[in-house]
Design an enzyme around this catalytic site. Sequence first.
Site, PDB file in Angstrom:
ATOM      1  N   GLY A 158       0.475  -5.045   0.771  1.00 42.41           N
ATOM      2  CA  GLY A 158      -0.695  -5.055  -0.113  1.00 42.41           C
ATOM      3  C   GLY A 158      -0.435  -5.769  -1.428  1.00 42.41           C
ATOM      4  O   GLY A 158      -1.383  -6.249  -2.070  1.00 42.41           O
ATOM      5  N   GLU A 217      -0.798  -9.350  -0.720  1.00 40.68           N
ATOM      6  CA  GLU A 217      -2.246  -9.548  -0.514  1.00 40.68           C
ATOM      7  C   GLU A 217      -3.005  -9.539  -1.844  1.00 40.68           C
ATOM      8  O   GLU A 217      -3.926 -10.327  -2.042  1.00 40.68           O
ATOM      9  CB  GLU A 217      -2.773  -8.462   0.430  1.00 40.68           C
ATOM     10  CG  GLU A 217      -2.268  -8.653   1.866  1.00 40.68           C
ATOM     11  CD  GLU A 217      -2.485  -7.426   2.746  1.00 40.68           C
ATOM     12  OE1 GLU A 217      -2.104  -6.311   2.329  1.00 40.68           O
ATOM     13  OE2 GLU A 217      -3.040  -7.567   3.855  1.00 40.68           O
ATOM     14  N   ALA A 271       0.870  -1.185   0.000  1.00 44.87           N
ATOM     15  CA  ALA A 271       0.000   0.000   0.000  1.00 44.87           C
ATOM     16  C   ALA A 271       0.900   1.226   0.000  1.00 44.87           C
ATOM     17  O   ALA A 271       2.054   1.168   0.444  1.00 44.87           O
ATOM     18  CB  ALA A 271      -0.892  -0.024   1.227  1.00 44.87           C
ATOM     19  N   GLU A 330       4.426  -5.156   7.232  1.00 46.99           N
ATOM     20  CA  GLU A 330       3.669  -4.096   7.909  1.00 46.99           C
ATOM     21  C   GLU A 330       4.200  -3.753   9.296  1.00 46.99           C
ATOM     22  O   GLU A 330       4.190  -2.592   9.696  1.00 46.99           O
ATOM     23  CB  GLU A 330       2.180  -4.487   8.008  1.00 46.99           C
ATOM     24  CG  GLU A 330       1.419  -4.389   6.693  1.00 46.99           C
ATOM     25  CD  GLU A 330       1.560  -5.619   5.813  1.00 46.99           C
ATOM     26  OE1 GLU A 330       2.378  -6.522   6.139  1.00 46.99           O
ATOM     27  OE2 GLU A 330       0.861  -5.692   4.791  1.00 46.99           O
TER      28      GLU A 330
HETATM   29  N1  DAK Z   1       4.633   3.151  -0.881  1.00 49.65           N
HETATM   30  C1  DAK Z   1       5.071   4.282  -1.448  1.00 49.65           C
HETATM   31  N2  DAK Z   1       6.221   4.372  -2.143  1.00 49.65           N
HETATM   32  C2  DAK Z   1       6.969   3.279  -2.264  1.00 49.65           C
HETATM   33  C3  DAK Z   1       6.571   2.053  -1.683  1.00 49.65           C
HETATM   34  C4  DAK Z   1       5.349   2.010  -0.971  1.00 49.65           C
HETATM   35  N3  DAK Z   1       4.875   0.883  -0.414  1.00 49.65           N
HETATM   36  N4  DAK Z   1       7.520   1.139  -1.968  1.00 49.65           N
HETATM   37  C5  DAK Z   1       8.461   1.767  -2.689  1.00 49.65           C
HETATM   38  N5  DAK Z   1       8.125   3.066  -2.872  1.00 49.65           N
HETATM   39  C6  DAK Z   1       8.876   4.071  -3.596  1.00 49.65           C
HETATM   40  C7  DAK Z   1      10.108   4.522  -2.814  1.00 49.65           C
HETATM   41  O1  DAK Z   1       9.749   5.479  -1.845  1.00 49.65           O
HETATM   42  C8  DAK Z   1      10.955   5.088  -3.911  1.00 49.65           C
HETATM   43  O2  DAK Z   1      10.475   6.372  -4.255  1.00 49.65           O
HETATM   44  P1  DAK Z   1      11.491   7.597  -4.611  1.00 49.65           P
HETATM   45  O3  DAK Z   1      12.375   7.727  -3.437  1.00 49.65           O
HETATM   46  O4  DAK Z   1      12.207   7.108  -5.857  1.00 49.65           O
HETATM   47  O5  DAK Z   1      10.582   8.757  -4.854  1.00 49.65           O
HETATM   48  C9  DAK Z   1      10.658   4.173  -5.076  1.00 49.65           C
HETATM   49  O6  DAK Z   1       9.421   3.541  -4.788  1.00 49.65           O
HETATM   50  C10 DAK Z   1      11.707   3.098  -5.278  1.00 49.65           C
HETATM   51  O7  DAK Z   1      11.882   2.417  -4.044  1.00 49.65           O
HETATM   52  P2  DAK Z   1      13.311   2.221  -3.353  1.00 49.65           P
HETATM   53  O8  DAK Z   1      14.242   3.315  -3.724  1.00 49.65           O
HETATM   54  O9  DAK Z   1      13.071   1.984  -1.916  1.00 49.65           O
HETATM   55  O10 DAK Z   1      13.804   0.887  -4.073  1.00 49.65           O
HETATM   56  P3  DAK Z   1      14.782  -0.219  -3.486  1.00 49.65           P
HETATM   57  O11 DAK Z   1      15.086  -1.133  -4.622  1.00 49.65           O
HETATM   58  O12 DAK Z   1      15.931   0.378  -2.727  1.00 49.65           O
HETATM   59  O13 DAK Z   1      13.909  -1.026  -2.425  1.00 49.65           O
HETATM   60  C11 DAK Z   1      11.897  -2.147  -1.644  1.00 49.65           C
HETATM   61  C12 DAK Z   1      12.783  -1.766  -2.846  1.00 49.65           C
HETATM   62  C13 DAK Z   1      10.631  -2.781  -2.171  1.00 49.65           C
HETATM   63  C14 DAK Z   1      12.648  -3.155  -0.756  1.00 49.65           C
HETATM   64  C15 DAK Z   1      11.599  -0.849  -0.818  1.00 49.65           C
HETATM   65  O14 DAK Z   1      11.074   0.117  -1.728  1.00 49.65           O
HETATM   66  C16 DAK Z   1      10.612  -1.074   0.263  1.00 49.65           C
HETATM   67  O15 DAK Z   1      10.935  -1.602   1.324  1.00 49.65           O
HETATM   68  N6  DAK Z   1       9.370  -0.610   0.010  1.00 49.65           N
HETATM   69  C17 DAK Z   1       8.344  -0.601   1.019  1.00 49.65           C
HETATM   70  C18 DAK Z   1       7.812  -1.995   1.289  1.00 49.65           C
HETATM   71  C19 DAK Z   1       6.699  -1.898   2.270  1.00 49.65           C
HETATM   72  O16 DAK Z   1       6.921  -1.705   3.492  1.00 49.65           O
HETATM   73  N7  DAK Z   1       5.493  -1.890   1.739  1.00 49.65           N
HETATM   74  C20 DAK Z   1       4.308  -1.508   2.484  1.00 49.65           C
HETATM   75  C21 DAK Z   1       3.827  -2.681   3.239  1.00 49.65           C
HETATM   76  S1  DAK Z   1       2.555  -2.144   4.295  1.00 49.65           S
HETATM   77  C22 DAK Z   1      -4.332  -0.730   6.097  1.00 49.65           C
HETATM   78  C23 DAK Z   1      -4.355  -0.720   4.731  1.00 49.65           C
HETATM   79  C24 DAK Z   1      -3.338  -1.329   4.029  1.00 49.65           C
HETATM   80  C25 DAK Z   1      -2.293  -1.948   4.688  1.00 49.65           C
HETATM   81  C26 DAK Z   1      -2.326  -1.979   6.066  1.00 49.65           C
HETATM   82  C27 DAK Z   1      -3.343  -1.383   6.773  1.00 49.65           C
HETATM   83  N8  DAK Z   1      -5.363  -0.030   6.800  1.00 49.65           N
HETATM   84  C28 DAK Z   1      -5.906   1.107   6.116  1.00 49.65           C
HETATM   85  C29 DAK Z   1      -5.565  -0.245   8.148  1.00 49.65           C
HETATM   86  C30 DAK Z   1      -1.207  -2.452   3.933  1.00 49.65           C
HETATM   87  C31 DAK Z   1       0.024  -2.070   4.269  1.00 49.65           C
HETATM   88  C32 DAK Z   1       1.165  -2.380   3.458  1.00 49.65           C
HETATM   89  O17 DAK Z   1       1.136  -2.780   2.303  1.00 49.65           O
END
Ligand code: DAK
Length: 258
Positions: free
Chosen positions: A109, A112, A64, A132
């Site tokens: 997400g 998911e 997300a 998360e």
């Molecule tokens: N959201 C927004 N931007 C994201 C992103 C994300 N989830 N994932 C990556 N990006 C963006 C980065 O910020 C970066 O943007 P710029 O800096 O270039 O502007 C760009 O994509 C490239 O990412 P990286 O530079 O970080 O690339 P790397 O190869 O170094 O790393 C990575 C790739 C996938 C390991 C890293 O980007 C990463 O860790 N991303 C986040 C993974 C993550 O934590 N995803 C979110 C999981 S939480 C709920 C609703 C929904 C949910 C929960 C509750 N409620 C409303 C209650 C769901 C939650 C989730 O999905």
Amino acid sequence: MYETILYEVKDQIAYITINRPKALNALNSTVLTELIDAAAKVEADPDVRVAIVTGEGRAFVAGADISQMRDMETMEAKDFMALGHKAFNAIDFNKKPFIAAVNGFALGGGCELSMACDFRIASEKAKFGQPEVNLGIIPGFGGTQRLPRLVGKGMAKYMIYTAEMIDAAEALRIGLVQKVVPAEELMAEAEKAAKLIISKAPIAILTAKAAINYGYDMDMHSASEWEALNSGAGFSTEDQKEGMTAFLEKRPAVWKNK
Ligand code: DAK
């Protein structure tokens, strides 16, 4: 025309590509809203038999959108979560099968979304995880429910509590994905599965999906009855007579979708 996804129909396959590669296809409200619309299109279009969901660039979906979520208060988060559930249920409970072609990161997400599809084919480059807890939250788009149903409670708890990212081979080992192929063969492999499905009796495929989906959470006694009703109903279709006659006449069946 969509802003954040690509939608294309070719040879009875709908291709849905999440298209925000600069943000690694992170799911914001627009993506989720457009996915709901695309899922409805798949269901309504008689020329579509199967959908394939994939991501543009190096990610499937990296979760997300954290920049959208950071400042959310409870009610806004609840609405966002409801939108996510609506989108993923529109896929999971769609009449037609959805195949996830997981090309890269499928995190939070993204994992998911892949689990809402009927099954997952992964590139060797795919990575899965529910990170998360790194962000101070727990999964909100079905992860605490679909992951244990797919891989068992123990492995789901391990993945959700540790936030460990697993590679495609490990995802295959635990049953999260059904096939792993080299990156360049991913779409061909997903299309191969789609074409196999398309070659089968259309009503049988829809009925099998409903029988599995709605029977899964029933007790075995009710579920057996649910299967018997669905399976029995198949004998009222012209395709059942055609399928069995074709077998006995040693020729390919010609489905009428009736
Ligand atoms: N959201 C927004 N931007 C994201 C992103 C994300 N989830 N994932 C990556 N990006 C963006 C980065 O910020 C970066 O943007 P710029 O800096 O270039 O502007 C760009 O994509 C490239 O990412 P990286 O530079 O970080 O690339 P790397 O190869 O170094 O790393 C990575 C790739 C996938 C390991 C890293 O980007 C990463 O860790 N991303 C986040 C993974 C993550 O934590 N995803 C979110 C999981 S939480 C709920 C609703 C929904 C949910 C929960 C509750 N409620 C409303 C209650 C769901 C939650 C989730 O999905």
